[in-house]
Design an enzyme around this catalytic site. Structure first.
Site, PDB file in Angstrom:
ATOM      1  N   GLU A  76      -1.436 -25.991  -5.817  1.00  0.00           N
ATOM      2  CA  GLU A  76      -0.368 -25.504  -5.030  1.00  0.00           C
ATOM      3  C   GLU A  76       0.203 -26.496  -4.319  1.00  0.00           C
ATOM      4  OE1 GLU A  76       0.308 -22.161  -4.959  1.00  0.00           O
ATOM      5  OE2 GLU A  76       2.185 -22.602  -3.366  1.00  0.00           O
ATOM      6  N   ASP A  77      -0.359 -27.448  -3.596  1.00  0.00           N
ATOM      7  CA  ASP A  77       0.329 -28.438  -2.749  1.00  0.00           C
ATOM      8  C   ASP A  77       0.365 -29.814  -3.037  1.00  0.00           C
ATOM      9  OD1 ASP A  77       0.409 -26.243  -1.007  1.00  0.00           O
ATOM     10  OD2 ASP A  77      -1.353 -26.625  -0.104  1.00  0.00           O
TER      11      ASP A  77
END
Ligand code: MN
Length: 714
Positions: A76-77
């Site tokens: 996700e990051d």
């Protein structure tokens, strides 16, 4: 802050022989990937995955899950990809992280309770592997613990979602401790004043209340040890949210709820549980109707205990729970306690069993009142290959994997399905054959003139859409067959100078239909239309004498027309007036359809003709026809020849090319503009499409011809 060291020390305590090497590599990978990133608290980002991993260790999850917990935010990051994870840590861990990432992208917006339930089911279905949910819960718990660092608005959204989705999910998984903490943290974020108020009131009354509880505990401990039952007795804390909810929902006073004395007795065996119950009931008078045996009859989330309420030493009711240590662990940890037990089984079975167990949990929801709704839920959960999508309002719809907007539209309403022309998915227009994906937001575009088509059957996936489309087509086909049957009958009747309208309107038709074994006149006409029943037979029955005479000979004009304009074959029918539509003027070789028009016979159109498209919308009656290759005839066709530069001899070269390919020119219109450019139109009689293509090819060869086109219509 949790350190890697703690994890390495703790895991082998409950999972001896766990592969700690992969855990260390994951730590390094996560540290590298999140390098330079910070939490809202200002801490290095890595602290978050570490805390999540630590919570998973508390849940006693296997080392694979803890490892995935360390990596849960890298997709996700950070720049890391699923392929990277697969290469570094193998498919299982990559799948877990991918699963967490996917369900993390879902945002629950609707406040409706039933929707919340669907959303939870969607999470479970999407997670597939139960461990994904465990990681998500750990993630959410840590985020809730560190909520203070976020802006208030964001805080409220997350807290509400926690209350609507994750706390109930923890409850379903039997994780009482996690559920209580999530609820208290959510309450603190959503109702800060109410929370602080409760905190104060609890603190103020605690000492007093503890004295009452201690009195009960002292008496009970003495009595139990007298009869040789070893036990631990504790006051049972109520968490803030449960007090608040009772005050809020039941309109009760804080004192009423808080002052109720509640204790828990934990013993070493089931026998001791029942023994302790006997002691308690002999000490204090039980309140009738308050005894519940969840040991003999466990709750669906595996909860086991004996519950009773007695009138205590001060004359007030005292709630008592009795359970073994094992039952206590399951009550507090739920699925996590269960997991370890499952871990001893082998490979795939283990996972399937856990999922099955989870499904049973969801299926047997006690708050489900409508049995049909219940069956629906069971059905949904029995098909793991489902895709969950949203309406623009945030309602969740479950569809089979591979479902299209048509399936979705039928899921909304049959009428929406029938008029569906396309859809907006996540704000973008998509065609009807688009494959819906998890979490898509789908908005159906409808048009009153749209109707189902047979092609839809090839792309729909849901049984509902399929059966509704079939149903519609059946009705449609019947309507068409009835019209065609009527048409055939009218023609036959006119041959004998009979008035078809009178014959069809009479009572006699009903009788004939019954005689021939049909439920009604329409069924008989439909059978004629299908070609299953003979039109002549019907006429014989309706007008027995009239048909003894020879039929009227076709008039010369009709014969001429029949000759030039037959040449197509209709399924099961060969006696129908056929005309070719002027709008599209189809040639043998063109895909065609026939239109039945009352009193006007059959009109043949090209399948791609615009009139056809429009008529479909008018629900005009279309039937399948094909070219009759045994009855070749010449058909006129119009072609346009674009001239780049006019010159002497050009026209004769063009007409020469046409004649050389056996085209018979019946009309020519020559237009030349001032700049010596022009368009020449020819009407040429040809046998079929391939001859036309030949001719067009030949004209293109002529010098100074820019382009040649077939013109639809004559
Ligand atoms: Mn996270």
């Amino acid at each position: 802050m949790t350190q890697l060291k703690t994890l390495i020390e703790e895991i082998p305590k409950y999972q001896p022989g766990a592969d700690l090497d992969v855990l260390e590599r994951a730590y390094a990978f996560s540290a590298r990937s999140h390098k330079g990133q910070q939490r809202a608290s200002g801490e290095p980002y890595l602290s978050h995955p570490l805390e999540v991993a630590s919570l998973l260790v508390n849940f006693k999850m296997d080392v694979t899950t803890v490892t995935a917990g360390l990596l849960h935010d890298v997709l996700e990051d950070t720049k890391a990809t699923k392929a990277d994870l697969e290469r570094e840590f193998g498919g299982e861990i990559a799948e877990l992280v991918d699963g967490v990432t996917k369900i993390g992208k879902l945002a629950f917006s609707s406040r409706e309770e039933r929707q919340a339930e669907n959303f939870r089911k969607m999470l479970v279905a999407m997670a597939r592997d139960l461990r994904v949910l465990m990681i998500k819960l750990a993630d959410r718990l840590h985020n809730m613990r560190t909520l203070d660092y976020l802006p208030t608005e964001k805080t409220k959204t997350i807290a509400q979602e926690t209350l609507d989705i994750y706390a109930p999910l923890a409850h379903r998984l039997g994780m009482a401790k996690v559920k209580a903490e999530l609820e208290d943290l959510a309450l603190r974020a959503l109702q800060p004043e109410a929370y602080v108020d409760l905190q104060k009131r609890v603190a103020k009354r605690r000492l007093e209340r503890e004295a009452d509880i201690n009195q009960v505990i002292t008496i009970l401990e003495r009595k139990l040890s007298e009869v040789g039952i070893e036990s631990q007795i504790r006051g049972r804390p109520k968490h803030f949210f449960s007090i608040w909810k009772k005050m809020h929902d039941q309109g009760r006073e804080f004192d009423e709820i808080y002052d109720l004395t509640a204790v828990r007795v934990v013993t070493h065996s089931v026998r001791d549980c029942y023994g302790a119950l006997g002691v308690i009931h002999s000490l204090w008078k039980p309140v009738p109707g308050r005894f519940k045996d969840f040991i003999a009859m466990p709750k669906v989330n595996m909860y086991q205990s004996l519950h009773t309420t007695v009138i205590g030493p001060k004359g007030d009711p005292v709630e008592i729970q009795i359970r073994t240590w094992e039952m206590h662990r399951i009550a507090e940890e739920g699925i996590a306690a269960h997991w370890l037990y499952k871990e001893k089984r082998s490979g795939k079975d283990k996972l399937d069993e856990s999922l099955l167990w989870l499904r049973q949990l969801i299926e047997t929801q006690q708050d489900m009142k409508d049995p049909r709704e219940f069956m629906d839920t069971v059905r949904v959960d029995l098909f793991p290959d489902e895709v969950y999508v949203f309406t623009p309002k945030g309602d969740v719809k479950a569809l089979p994997e591979g479902a299209t907007p048509i399936d979705f539209a039928y899921g909304v309403h049959t009428k929406v399905g029938e008029h569906c022309v396309g859809a907006k998915v996540n704000g973008k227009l998509v065609p009807l054959r688009y494959t819906l994906r998890q979490g898509d937001i789908v908005e159906i575009v409808t048009s009153p003139s749209q109707h189902p088509s047979r092609d839809w059957l090839k792309i729909v996936k849901s049984t509902r859409a399929r059966s509704k489309i079939n149903q519609w087509l059946k009705v449609e086909e019947r309507t068409r067959s009835i019209e065609l049957g009527r048409e055939l009958f009218e023609r036959e009747a006119r041959k004998y100078h009979l008035n078809p309208a009178t014959l069809l309107a009479g009572e006699e038709l009903k009788k004939v239909a019954a005689d021939l074994g049909y439920p009604g006149p329409d069924d008989l006409l439909a059978a004629i239309g299908y070609g299953k029943s003979s039109v002549h037979q019907l006429l014989n029955k309706l007008a027995p004498n009239a048909t003894l005479e020879a039929p009227e000979k076709p008039r010369p004009s009709a014969a001429a027309r029949a000759k030039t304009e037959q040449g197509v074959r209709i399924r099961g029918v060969d006696d129908l007036l056929v005309r070719f539509a002027k709008c599209c003027n189809p040639l043998p070789g063109d895909p065609i359809v026939g239109f039945i028009t009352r009193g006007r016979g059959l009109t043949v159109h090209a399948r791609d003709c615009l009139t056809v498209a429009k008529s479909v919308l008018d629900r005009e009656r279309i039937i399948n026809v094909e070219w009759d290759v045994d009855e070749p005839g010449k058909r006129p066709v119009r072609i346009a020849v674009y001239i780049g530069r006019d010159r002497p001899g050009l026209l004769s070269e063009i007409t020469g090319a046409i004649s050389a390919r056996n085209g018979n020119i019946t009309k020519a219109e020559v237009t030349v503009t001032d700049d010596r450019k022009g368009i020449n139109h020819f009407v040429v009689e040809v046998a079929d499409l391939s001859q036309l293509q030949d001719i067009i090819g030949a004209i293109r060869e002529v010098k100074d011809v820019i382009n040649v086109e077939r013109v639809r219509g004559l």
